[in-house]
Scaffold this active site. Structure first.
Site, PDB file in Angstrom:
ATOM      1  N   ILE A  61      -3.965   4.464   0.034  1.00 35.73           N
ATOM      2  CA  ILE A  61      -4.550   4.835   1.313  1.00 35.73           C
ATOM      3  C   ILE A  61      -5.654   5.864   1.125  1.00 35.73           C
ATOM      4  CG2 ILE A  61      -4.037   5.783   3.606  1.00 35.73           C
ATOM      5  CD1 ILE A  61      -1.047   4.995   2.974  1.00 35.73           C
ATOM      6  N   TYR A  78       0.848  -1.198   0.000  1.00 36.23           N
ATOM      7  CA  TYR A  78       0.000   0.000   0.000  1.00 36.23           C
ATOM      8  C   TYR A  78       0.880   1.243   0.000  1.00 36.23           C
ATOM      9  CZ  TYR A  78       1.021   0.516   5.024  1.00 36.23           C
ATOM     10  OH  TYR A  78       1.663   0.683   6.243  1.00 36.23           O
ATOM     11  N   CYS A  79       0.340   2.335  -0.524  1.00 32.12           N
ATOM     12  CA  CYS A  79       1.030   3.620  -0.535  1.00 32.12           C
ATOM     13  C   CYS A  79      -0.032   4.720  -0.620  1.00 32.12           C
ATOM     14  CB  CYS A  79       2.041   3.709  -1.675  1.00 32.12           C
ATOM     15  SG  CYS A  79       1.345   3.305  -3.296  1.00 32.12           S
ATOM     16  N   THR A  80       0.371   5.963  -0.801  1.00 32.32           N
ATOM     17  CA  THR A  80      -0.566   7.080  -0.688  1.00 32.32           C
ATOM     18  C   THR A  80      -1.715   7.002  -1.687  1.00 32.32           C
ATOM     19  OG1 THR A  80       1.249   8.483   0.072  1.00 32.32           O
ATOM     20  CG2 THR A  80      -0.778   9.586  -0.621  1.00 32.32           C
TER      21      THR A  80
END
Length: 309
Positions: A211, A182-184
Site C-alpha cells: 500500500i 496487498y499489505c502495508t
C-alpha cells in the site's frame, strides 16, 4: 534543524548466520541513534527504523554494503521525531509470523513460488482487463481505517491465523479467479501469496511494495480508500488531504481514522477511537465483555466482493 525520517524495508534472501547479522545491525543502529524494529531469520531481514535524516542515510549506505542486502528497496516516509521509543533487533524462525516456517522456500532471488508481482501501474492495467478480487493480507483491525475498495478482509487478528483461515474453505470460490493480495509494505503478501498458491489458488498476484508504494504512486486517486495503519507512534498516515475517512469510533461510531491502544496494559488490541472519546479511558470489547470481531465484520465488505475500474 533535525529532520526525522522513517524507513520501511525487507528482503527475502538466505542468511547463513542471522545471529551475527543481528549483532551488527544492533550496533549499527545504536551508533546512529536509530529506533525501530528489525527481525532477522534464515530467510532474510524485515525492518522499520527511524531517526535523523543524516543518520538514516548512513544506515542505508552501511546496510547495502553487505552483499546479500545490496538490493534492499528502502521505502522512505516522514517522521515526527518520537516515532520509535526504543530499538529491537531479534532473530526469529519467520520474518512474518504466519506459523508456517516449513512452507516458505527462499533463494537469492526471493520467495519461490509466490504470486505474480504487480507495480501500481500494472495493477490498474489488470483491473482494466479482468474482474479481480482484492485480498487484504493484514490484521483485520488495520482494514478498519483503510482498505482497497470492495476488498475481502479475512477475520484474522494476527498473521498466525491466516493458515487456518485459508484452510477453512471460506475462500475456495476464489481459487479459479484473479486474486490480488496487498499489505502495508509488501512483505506479508510475499508469504501469503505463496501460501495461497500451494493451496490451489490458480491466479494469484501481489502488490509489489504494498500500500505504501501504491499511495506514493496514485495517492487517493486510485482504488485505495482511507488511511494506512502503521506500526509506530504515528499509528496512521494519509496519502493526501483528500483521504476518505472510513473508520468509525469504537465508542460512539463517529467517522475517524484515529487509532490507539486499549488502555489495559496486558492487551495489545488496537482501537479506532475519535479524539473526543479518547479523553476517557477506552477498553477493547474483549475487556468489556463484547467481541471486536463482530464490530469490524459489520463494517467490512463481504467475502468474495470484487473490484473493477
Amino acid at each position: 534543524m533535525a529532520v526525522p525520517k522513517i524507513l520501511l524495508f525487507y528482503l527475502f534472501t538466505p542468511l547463513a548466520d542471522p545471529e551475527a547479522i543481528r549483532l551488527w545491525q544492533r550496533d549499527l543502529c545504536e551508533s546512529l541513534d536509530l529506533g525501530g524494529r528489525i527481525i532477522l531469520s534464515k530467510d532474510g531481514i524485515n525492518g522499520t527504523v527511524g531517526g535523523e535524516l543524516k543518520n538514516v542515510k548512513r544506515y542505508v549506505r552501511k546496510t547495502k554494503q553487505y552483499a546479500p542486502f545490496a538490493n534492499i528497496d528502502f521505502k522512505w516516509s516522514e517522521g515526527r521525531g518520537n516515532d520509535f521509543p526504543r530499538l529491537s533487533v531479534r532473530v526469529r524462525d519467520e520474518l512474518v509470523s504466519f506459523g508456517a516456517p516449513g512452507e516458505l522456500r527462499v533463494d537469492e532471488s526471493g520467495v519461490i513460488g509466490g504470486g505474480t508481482k504487480l507495480t501500481p501501474e500494472q495493477l490498474h492495467e489488470l483491473v482494466d482487463e479482468k474482474r479481480v478480487t482484492f485480498f487484504d493480507g493484514r490484521n483485520a483491525f488495520e482494514a478498519e481505517i483503510g482498505r482497497f475498495r470492495d476488498a475481502v478482509v479475512p477475520a484474522v487478528s494476527n498473521t498466525r491465523e491466516f493458515v487456518a483461515e485459508l484452510d477453512s474453505g471460506k475462500y475456495d470460490h476464489l481459487k479459479e479467479q484473479p486474486v490480488v493480495t496487498y499489505c502495508t509494505g509488501g512483505i506479508r503478501c510475499e508469504v501469503l501469496s505463496a501460501l495461497m498458491v500451494t493451496r490451489g489458488f490458480r491466479e494469484v498476484y501481489q502488490l509489489d511494495g504494498g500500500i505504501a508504494t501504491y499511495g506514493e504512486t496514485f495517492g487517493d486517486g486510485g482504488f485505495w480508500d482511507g488511511s494506512l495503519y502503521v506500526f509506530d507512534n504515528r499509528m496512521s498516515v494519509e496519502f493526501s488531504d483528500d483521504a476518505a475517512v472510513i473508520g468509525r469510533c469504537s465508542q460512539c461510531a463517529e467517522p475517524t481514522s484515529r487509532m490507539q491502544n486499549c488502555v489495559d496494559l496486558s492487551c495489545r488490541v488496537q482501537l479506532v477511537v475519535c479524539a473526543t472519546c479518547a479523553k476517557s479511558p477506552v477498553h477493547c470489547e474483549e475487556h468489556s465483555g463484547g467481541s471486536m470481531m463482530d464490530s469490524w465484520q459489520s463494517a467490512s465488505s463481504p467475502a468474495g466482493a470484487t473490484a473493477r475500474a
